[in-house]
Design a protein around this motif. Structure first.
Motif, PDB file in Angstrom:
ATOM      1  N   ASP A 148       7.570  -0.379   5.900  1.00 41.10           N
ATOM      2  CA  ASP A 148       9.037  -0.187   6.030  1.00 41.10           C
ATOM      3  C   ASP A 148       9.631   0.621   5.009  1.00 41.10           C
ATOM      4  OD1 ASP A 148       8.630  -1.867   8.151  1.00 41.10           O
ATOM      5  OD2 ASP A 148       9.423  -3.665   7.215  1.00 41.10           O
ATOM      6  N   ASN A 149       9.117   0.482   3.765  1.00 40.82           N
ATOM      7  CA  ASN A 149       9.484   1.388   2.801  1.00 40.82           C
ATOM      8  C   ASN A 149       9.072   2.808   2.923  1.00 40.82           C
ATOM      9  OD1 ASN A 149      10.770   2.629   0.737  1.00 40.82           O
ATOM     10  ND2 ASN A 149       9.529   1.217  -0.950  1.00 40.82           N
ATOM     11  N   ARG A 150       9.566   3.643   4.108  1.00 41.92           N
ATOM     12  CA  ARG A 150       9.021   4.887   4.415  1.00 41.92           C
ATOM     13  C   ARG A 150       8.777   6.008   3.358  1.00 41.92           C
ATOM     14  NH1 ARG A 150       9.975   4.666  10.267  1.00 41.92           N
ATOM     15  NH2 ARG A 150       9.147   2.472  10.651  1.00 41.92           N
ATOM     16  N   ASN A 151       9.670   5.784   2.287  1.00 39.69           N
ATOM     17  CA  ASN A 151       9.537   6.957   1.319  1.00 39.69           C
ATOM     18  C   ASN A 151       8.292   6.689   0.205  1.00 39.69           C
ATOM     19  OD1 ASN A 151      12.249   6.451   2.221  1.00 39.69           O
ATOM     20  ND2 ASN A 151      12.925   7.711   0.759  1.00 39.69           N
ATOM     21  N   ASN A 152       7.821   5.456   0.194  1.00 46.74           N
ATOM     22  CA  ASN A 152       6.931   5.046  -0.663  1.00 46.74           C
ATOM     23  C   ASN A 152       5.764   4.186   0.056  1.00 46.74           C
ATOM     24  OD1 ASN A 152       5.618   4.395  -2.886  1.00 46.74           O
ATOM     25  ND2 ASN A 152       7.359   2.980  -3.825  1.00 46.74           N
ATOM     26  N   SER A 153       5.186   4.753   0.935  1.00 50.37           N
ATOM     27  CA  SER A 153       4.167   3.896   1.630  1.00 50.37           C
ATOM     28  C   SER A 153       2.893   4.854   1.936  1.00 50.37           C
ATOM     29  CB  SER A 153       4.726   3.475   3.047  1.00 50.37           C
ATOM     30  OG  SER A 153       3.818   2.649   3.861  1.00 50.37           O
ATOM     31  N   THR A 154       1.889   4.398   1.667  1.00 47.45           N
ATOM     32  CA  THR A 154       0.456   5.054   2.107  1.00 47.45           C
ATOM     33  C   THR A 154       0.120   4.442   3.595  1.00 47.45           C
ATOM     34  OG1 THR A 154      -0.279   5.399  -0.101  1.00 47.45           O
ATOM     35  CG2 THR A 154      -1.868   5.474   1.588  1.00 47.45           C
ATOM     36  N   ASP A 155       0.374   4.973   4.566  1.00 49.03           N
ATOM     37  CA  ASP A 155       0.323   4.591   6.011  1.00 49.03           C
ATOM     38  C   ASP A 155      -0.427   5.676   6.850  1.00 49.03           C
ATOM     39  OD1 ASP A 155       2.426   6.343   6.287  1.00 49.03           O
ATOM     40  OD2 ASP A 155       3.939   4.825   5.971  1.00 49.03           O
ATOM     41  N   SER A 156      -0.262   5.702   8.065  1.00 51.43           N
ATOM     42  CA  SER A 156      -0.857   6.388   9.155  1.00 51.43           C
ATOM     43  C   SER A 156      -0.740   8.094   8.815  1.00 51.43           C
ATOM     44  CB  SER A 156      -0.427   6.104  10.647  1.00 51.43           C
ATOM     45  OG  SER A 156      -1.281   4.752  11.021  1.00 51.43           O
ATOM     46  N   ARG A 157       0.655   8.400   8.131  1.00 50.55           N
ATOM     47  CA  ARG A 157       0.818   9.510   7.818  1.00 50.55           C
ATOM     48  C   ARG A 157      -0.039  10.091   7.020  1.00 50.55           C
ATOM     49  NH1 ARG A 157       6.916   8.424   6.240  1.00 50.55           N
ATOM     50  NH2 ARG A 157       5.766   6.833   5.238  1.00 50.55           N
ATOM     51  N   ILE A 158      -1.040   9.443   6.086  1.00 51.63           N
ATOM     52  CA  ILE A 158      -1.605   9.960   5.195  1.00 51.63           C
ATOM     53  C   ILE A 158      -3.093   9.285   5.601  1.00 51.63           C
ATOM     54  CG2 ILE A 158      -2.674   9.566   2.862  1.00 51.63           C
ATOM     55  CD1 ILE A 158       0.421   9.152   2.220  1.00 51.63           C
ATOM     56  N   LEU A 159      -3.069   8.192   6.060  1.00 51.15           N
ATOM     57  CA  LEU A 159      -4.904   7.415   6.263  1.00 51.15           C
ATOM     58  C   LEU A 159      -4.927   7.858   7.929  1.00 51.15           C
ATOM     59  CD1 LEU A 159      -3.996   3.847   5.378  1.00 51.15           C
ATOM     60  CD2 LEU A 159      -5.305   5.775   3.710  1.00 51.15           C
ATOM     61  N   GLY A 160      -4.134   8.195   8.760  1.00 52.20           N
ATOM     62  CA  GLY A 160      -4.399   8.419  10.125  1.00 52.20           C
ATOM     63  C   GLY A 160      -4.468   6.923  10.847  1.00 52.20           C
ATOM     64  N   LEU A 161      -4.756   7.212  12.180  1.00 52.84           N
ATOM     65  CA  LEU A 161      -4.453   6.002  13.017  1.00 52.84           C
ATOM     66  C   LEU A 161      -5.472   4.891  12.349  1.00 52.84           C
ATOM     67  CD1 LEU A 161      -4.383   7.789  16.494  1.00 52.84           C
ATOM     68  CD2 LEU A 161      -2.400   7.038  14.766  1.00 52.84           C
ATOM     69  N   VAL A 162      -5.252   3.544  12.725  1.00 50.26           N
ATOM     70  CA  VAL A 162      -5.969   2.516  12.436  1.00 50.26           C
ATOM     71  C   VAL A 162      -6.663   1.874  13.530  1.00 50.26           C
ATOM     72  CG1 VAL A 162      -5.911   0.075  11.422  1.00 50.26           C
ATOM     73  CG2 VAL A 162      -4.290   1.837  10.356  1.00 50.26           C
ATOM     74  N   SER A 163      -8.035   1.936  13.560  1.00 52.46           N
ATOM     75  CA  SER A 163      -8.905   1.283  14.593  1.00 52.46           C
ATOM     76  C   SER A 163      -8.751  -0.501  14.542  1.00 52.46           C
ATOM     77  CB  SER A 163     -10.225   1.458  13.986  1.00 52.46           C
ATOM     78  OG  SER A 163     -11.121   0.881  15.124  1.00 52.46           O
ATOM     79  N   MET A 164      -8.635  -0.967  15.809  1.00 53.47           N
ATOM     80  CA  MET A 164      -8.254  -2.255  16.105  1.00 53.47           C
ATOM     81  C   MET A 164      -9.340  -3.165  15.106  1.00 53.47           C
ATOM     82  SD  MET A 164      -5.634  -3.146  17.657  1.00 53.47           S
ATOM     83  CE  MET A 164      -6.385  -4.755  17.807  1.00 53.47           C
ATOM     84  N   ASP A 165     -10.760  -2.641  15.178  1.00 53.02           N
ATOM     85  CA  ASP A 165     -11.589  -3.335  14.441  1.00 53.02           C
ATOM     86  C   ASP A 165     -11.366  -3.580  12.988  1.00 53.02           C
ATOM     87  OD1 ASP A 165     -12.356  -0.985  13.818  1.00 53.02           O
ATOM     88  OD2 ASP A 165     -14.446  -0.852  14.389  1.00 53.02           O
ATOM     89  N   LYS A 166     -10.602  -2.832  12.498  1.00 54.20           N
ATOM     90  CA  LYS A 166     -10.198  -2.777  10.997  1.00 54.20           C
ATOM     91  C   LYS A 166      -9.115  -3.735  10.529  1.00 54.20           C
ATOM     92  CE  LYS A 166     -12.569   0.705   9.434  1.00 54.20           C
ATOM     93  NZ  LYS A 166     -14.012   0.422   9.046  1.00 54.20           N
TER      94      LYS A 166
END
Length: 186
Positions: A148-166
């Protein structure tokens, strides 16, 4: 003396049953988690203690805007919000989310956007193809997540998509500190 010994055995049996039930609940149903970092502000704050529902995704797939906990690496779990679902194309342009070309409102970001200077954006523009993996649509058994804090988040923009098994589960409730007690909703 026999009566006292019998009472202690009953107490021990009760404690073992309670411990067993607790371990079953903690292992298979709910997990306590502590938020580490500012990436989900203002929804979640650093140090918030919360309960994660571990079994919900055994019943159904994640919904858009669910707050999920997932294994980002072998040693680190992250908390983010599901933005994109399997089969969808995601774009963010001028702080507006588009799913398959249609505008989708993100009400949990509205207050934050209203308090930002007009020259600043909360979410930098991107298309799904620009994320790690270069997908045209989100593949089966994967989701796109953003903080939600888009300016300060390590998320799919860096990590890529998240697999459901994770995915460990869905964040359900903040229980500590008491002044932040809340159900987590979309």
């Amino acid at each position: 003396m026999k009566k006292l010994k019998g009472e202690w055995l009953d107490l021990l049996k009760t404690l073992l049953i309670v411990l067993g039930v607790f371990l079953i609940i903690r292992t298979f149903l709910f997990l306590p988690i502590v938020v580490d970092g500012p990436s989900m502000k203002p929804t979640l704050h650093n140090g918030d203690q919360m309960v994660v529902n571990r079994f919900i995704y055994d019943i159904h797939e994640p919904d858009r805007f669910d707050v999920v906990v997932f294994h980002a690496s072998e040693k680190k779990d992250f908390i983010k919000r599901v933005i994109g679902l399997p089969g969808e194309h995601i774009t963010v342009k001028d702080d507006q989310l588009y799913v398959d070309g249609d505008e989708v409102e993100e009400p949990f970001l509205q207050e934050r956007k209203e308090h930002m200077p007009s020259y600043q954006t909360l979410t930098n523009d991107f298309d799904l193809e620009q994320l790690p993996g270069g997908y045209e649509t989100i593949p089966d058994n994967h989701v796109l997540v953003l903080g939600d804090n888009r300016n300060n988040s390590t998320d799919s923009r860096i990590l890529g998509l998240v697999s459901m098994d994770k995915i460990i589960g869905k964040a359900s409730l903040v229980y500590w500190p008491l002044d932040r007690f809340q159900l987590i909703h979309d």
